[in-house]
Design an enzyme around this catalytic site. Structure first.
Site, mmCIF file in Angstrom:
data_model
loop_
_atom_site.group_PDB
_atom_site.id
_atom_site.type_symbol
_atom_site.label_atom_id
_atom_site.label_comp_id
_atom_site.label_asym_id
_atom_site.label_seq_id
_atom_site.Cartn_x
_atom_site.Cartn_y
_atom_site.Cartn_z
ATOM 1 N N ILE A 187 0.873 -1.167 0.000
ATOM 2 C CA ILE A 187 0.000 0.000 0.000
ATOM 3 C C ILE A 187 0.912 1.220 0.000
ATOM 4 C CG2 ILE A 187 -2.058 -1.032 1.023
ATOM 5 C CD1 ILE A 187 -1.238 -0.101 3.729
ATOM 6 N N ASP A 188 0.402 2.335 -0.512
ATOM 7 C CA ASP A 188 1.227 3.523 -0.673
ATOM 8 C C ASP A 188 1.744 4.031 0.677
ATOM 9 O OD1 ASP A 188 0.624 3.426 -3.380
ATOM 10 O OD2 ASP A 188 -1.054 4.823 -3.196
ATOM 11 N N LYS A 189 2.842 4.760 0.617
ATOM 12 C CA LYS A 189 3.485 5.308 1.824
ATOM 13 C C LYS A 189 2.486 6.037 2.723
ATOM 14 C CE LYS A 189 6.820 8.992 2.941
ATOM 15 N NZ LYS A 189 6.025 10.236 2.864
ATOM 16 N N ARG A 222 -7.029 5.920 -5.786
ATOM 17 C CA ARG A 222 -6.756 7.352 -5.952
ATOM 18 C C ARG A 222 -7.042 7.806 -7.380
ATOM 19 N NH1 ARG A 222 -0.742 7.586 -3.773
ATOM 20 N NH2 ARG A 222 -0.994 9.833 -4.101
#
Length: 303
Positions: A137-139, A237
């Site tokens: 998962i993104d930062k 997103r």
């Protein structure tokens, strides 16, 4: 050594060479590219140049990519929030702001550094920099990740992702008031030809499907739950931006005037999968982080 060639396009005319090259691959940082230029690994029309060289239309760029230095992943006690662990699988709740695995520019403080200190047995399928990492998962997205502790578990979990049997539900706050109760976004995703570090909907992209339903509406925002059918980079997103409801706080895909909450309001709250060995279905739920809850309170008070 690997080579890459690139011809300067119209929209890159006048841009600095280090900026242009750093957009060609999302794992190349501008600092790293500047070092390559100083070391003579970048040629423009066959000539060495300086980092502040301004590109001209149709310049021929040749990048000689040096062999990557083997990063020594240092175990770090990061007090990980472990939800489940046995000899095959580990489920961890990743905080917002933490990178999943080491890369140039992020060699400490990552989830992998923490995992290395927490347990010594992780699958080696993805190599030394991504031990046990099955999905990311993104930062700046918080939430649950499954980690494989051996190669059998790794292959099983990857197969479940491919077969779309893993449950992955996210909570998000988006700009705008969504009028309908639920929806499905089926739009292929690929790299943005104008910005190689961003993803966008493209005709020849990879199949991507996101389902969503509305939880609560506010004056100018909507609180939603999204369920991933596929797991493409930045999928929620990009998909929410595509239908006109970008995520609150998203610096890359959101509007300029958004909440400054250190990244997108997105939390991977529910994760379910079949245990690789026992085949029992396991499901875990992580509560919303404090900053997410406080943003919801703020929106409720502004009705």
């Amino acid at each position: 050594m690997e080579k890459m060639e690139h011809t300067i396009l119209e929209d890159q005319n006048g841009d600095r060479i280090d900026k242009v090259i750093s957009t060609l691959d999302e794992e190349w940082s501008r600092t790293q590219v500047q070092q390559w230029i100083k070391d003579g690994h970048v040629l423009v029309n066959g000539q060495k140049i300086k980092t502040n060289y301004k590109c001209s239309l149709n310049d021929q760029i040749e990048i000689i990519i040096p062999e990557p230095e083997e990063l020594d992943v240092v175990p770090e006690d990061l007090n990980l929030d472990i939800y489940f662990e046995d000899s095959d699988v580990l489920v961890v709740n990743k905080p917002k702001g933490m990178v999943v695995h080491p890369a140039p520019g992020h060699i400490t403080g990552t989830l992998v550094n923490g995992l290395m200190a927490h347990c010594k047995d992780l699958s080696g399928i993805n190599g030394v920099l991504r031990p046990g990492i099955v999905h990311r998962i993104d930062k700046d997205t918080s939430g649950l990740l499954m980690v494989a502790k051996n190669d059998m578990a790794h292959e099983s979990l990857v197969n479940q992702l491919v077969e779309k049997t893993v449950t992955r539900k996210y909570k998000a706050i988006v700009h705008g008031v969504i009028p309908h109760e639920f929806g499905t976004i089926d739009a292929p995703l690929g790299r943005d030809p104008k910005d190689r570090q961003s993803m966008t909907v493209v005709d020849n992209g990879k199949h991507a499907v996101t389902h969503f339903n509305v939880i609560e509406r506010f004056k100018d925002f909507t609180f939603i739950e999204c369920q991933l059918e596929t797991g493409r980079t930045h999928q929620i997103r990009v998909h929410m931006k595509y239908i006109g409801y970008p995520l609150a706080g998203d610096p890359k895909y959101g509007p300029k005037k958004t909440f400054d909450i250190g990244g997108q309001a997105l939390h991977a709250g529910i994760l379910g999968f079949d245990h690789p060995r026992t085949k029992e279905y396991l499901q875990f739920e992580a509560p919303l982080p404090a900053e997410f809850e406080s943003l919801l309170d703020q929106l409720r008070n502004n009705r």
